[in-house]
Structures are given as C-alpha cells and as structure tokens.
Enzyme design. Structure first.
Site, short mmCIF file in Angstrom:
data_model
loop_
_atom_site.label_atom_id
_atom_site.label_comp_id
_atom_site.label_asym_id
_atom_site.label_seq_id
_atom_site.Cartn_x
_atom_site.Cartn_y
_atom_site.Cartn_z
CG MET A 38 1.48 -2.06 -3.58
SD MET A 38 3.18 -2.15 -4.19
CE MET A 38 4.08 -1.42 -2.82
CB SER A 112 1.36 5.80 -1.96
OG SER A 112 2.59 5.23 -2.27
CD GLN A 113 0.03 1.62 -6.45
OE1 GLN A 113 1.19 1.21 -6.65
NE2 GLN A 113 -1.01 0.82 -6.58
CG ASP A 230 8.52 7.72 1.98
OD1 ASP A 230 8.62 6.48 1.98
OD2 ASP A 230 7.53 8.32 1.53
CG HIS A 286 5.06 5.96 2.20
ND1 HIS A 286 5.32 6.93 1.25
CD2 HIS A 286 4.07 5.20 1.69
CE1 HIS A 286 4.54 6.73 0.21
NE2 HIS A 286 3.76 5.70 0.45
#
Length: 303
Positions: A38, A112-113, A230, A286
């Site tokens: 994202m 991540s995603q 994170d 993150h």
C-alpha cells in the site's frame, strides 16, 4: 549507504514483461517475483526499484519481475488502495502464466500487503510453481487498526481510516477498498467471516478448500519476517500468523495457539513439522532494514 529505510507498505502490481526476449539466467538462479504494498509502486527508486537493483547486484544474472497493477506507476499506486484484491491476484496469475522465463518455477517476495497477496497466488495458481515465498511484514491474519498509514497523501490515509472504522464489512467498502478486504475485527467475528471478500477466503474461515491447502504445501519454504518495532501493522503478530483472540481486542495468540493451526486448515502445521516454515525477526519499524540484514537473512533463500 547501508540502511534501506522502507516506510511504505508494499502491495499489488503486474509488470508486463512478455514483450522482452526470452533469456536464461546467466548463473542458473531461480527467477524472482516481487510484489509491493500500500502506498508504493513497482518501480519507486527509493523502495522497490532499490530492492530490485540490490538483488540484481547481489545475484548477477537473476531475472527479477517487480509486479505492477495497471498501465503505469500512478495506476499501480492507486490500485494498491482501490482495486479488488481478488482481481489483482487473478491478473498476477495470468501475467506469471504468460511469462516464459517463469515456467520452470520462481521464488516470490512480498512486502507488507504484497506478502499476503502472493500467498493467495500460491494457493490459487500453482502453475508456474512458486518455490519459496518470503513475506516481509505481511499481515497474514489481517489488521485491526491502521495506526500509521504509509505514503505521501495524508488526506487519503485519513479517508481510509474513516471508511474502515465506519463500515469495513459493508458491500461498498469491501468491494472498493483494498485494506477492508484484510480488515479482521475480533469483536465482530461473524461479520468478518461472512463479508470479508479476500482474507476470510484465503484463510479458510468459511469452508476448507482442499486445493488451497494442497497448493500452499507445495512450497519448499515459507519465510515470515516480523518487524519487532512495527508502528504500521496492528497487531504486529499478524506478520507471523498470530492475531487477537476472538471476542476482545487486547490479548493476542500465536499461530501455534490458533484454530487455523490446530485444525490445520491451511496445512501450516504440517509445513511447520516438515521444517518448511521459517520465522525471522528484524529489530526495526515497518519494512526498515539494512542491506547487510537483507543479505544475511533473506538472500540465502534466493540463491
């Protein structure tokens, strides 16, 4: 410059590579597919572009595909927020199937995603075969909060937070907001199971799809990276398949304590017993890691 500070959640893309001439890797390495998250894009020189270049420098001759969803970088970034995840996964599956250089198999690395999206590719599209999947900060049990939305558009992030908080499981939000499709509300478990268009499906929350389970177990290794400080993923345990216990929003449970593992709905318990699951941690926020950490911890899985 040793530190690679990646503040962006990496999400979804499809790089059109079929027009390039067919080439074998010069060193016999396994091709690599990258999927961003994202707020990012396939080719950002400060994030995915940097990662792709670094891997190509460390493994000369490797074929790396950095996926792009859409016709250009702007569409790619927007689609990481607004294109239905199931459609993204389907597009990626088609793109990989058409690439002649991937037909013998490939490794995959999602940020991540992008990590959970590539897991969906592994479960739904076993051809060409994915060999090793590396999830770097992926939210495999979803999120219940968006404490620090990455990207440069704070107005957009504020809008997403409001939509998630007001109606993540409404048909409109589910169909048009990517983050809603992996929103996991432990206080409304029935709503999540019934209305989650993406995460509840790939995590076998409604029915057990034996094909998903069989395909995931075809992986030689499934590497899960968790960032210990994170500030983006909530709860951070999701990066190792842990999550909040159902019915409350404070106490978490590990993968091994979860029903997903105990009932082995995805085959993760069997993979764990076979030594296929690898749990790594990084002492950073993150997607913040150094080139040295990447070389030591992740590069061996690509060689």
């Amino acid at each position: 410059m040793s530190a690679v500070l990646l503040f962006l959640l990496v999400g979804g893309p499809v790089l059109l590579v079929a027009s390039k001439p067919v080439q074998e890797t010069s060193n016999g390495s396994v091709p690599l597919v990258l999927w961003h998250g994202m707020g990012d894009s396939c080719c950002n020189p400060l994030s995915m572009g940097f990662i792709k270049k670094m891997i190509e420098e460390e493994i000369p001759g490797i074929y790396v595909v950095s996926l792009m969803i859409g016709k250009n970088v702007m569409e790619d970034t927007e689609n990481g927020f607004f294109m239905d995840v199931n459609r993204q996964v389907s597009l990626v599956c088609s793109t990989l199937a058409r690439d002649p250089r991937l037909q013998g198999g490939y490794n995959a690395m999602g940020f991540s995603q992008g990590g959970q999206f590539l897991r969906a590719v592994a479960q739904r599209c076993p051809s060409p075969p994915m060999k090793t999947l590396i999830s770097v900060g992926g939210q495999h049990q979803g999120v219940y909060g968006l404490p620090r939305c990455p990207g440069e558009n704070s107005t957009l992030c504020d809008m997403i937070r409001k939509l998630l908080n007001s109606g993540a499981y409404s048909d409109l939000v589910q169909k048009h907001l990517v983050q809603a499709q992996y929103w996991h509300d432990p206080l409304n478990d029935d709503l999540y199971r019934k209305h989650s268009l993406f995460l509840a499906d790939i995590n076998q929350e409604r029915v057990v799809n034996e094909t998903y389970k069989k395909n995931l177990q075809l992986l030689q290794r499934f590497v899960l990276v968790k960032f210990l400080r994170d500030s983006v993923v909530d709860p951070v345990d999701s990066e190792w398949f842990g999550f909040l216990k159902t019915g409350q929003a404070k106490e978490t449970e590990t993968l091994q304590e979860s029903a997903l593992y105990k009932e082995d709905r995805l085959g993760l318990a069997a993979m764990d017993a076979a030594g296929k699951l690898v749990f790594l941690s990084c002492d950073g926020d993150h997607l913040q890691f150094t080139r040295e950490w990447f070389k030591e911890k992740l590069l061996p899985f690509l060689q």
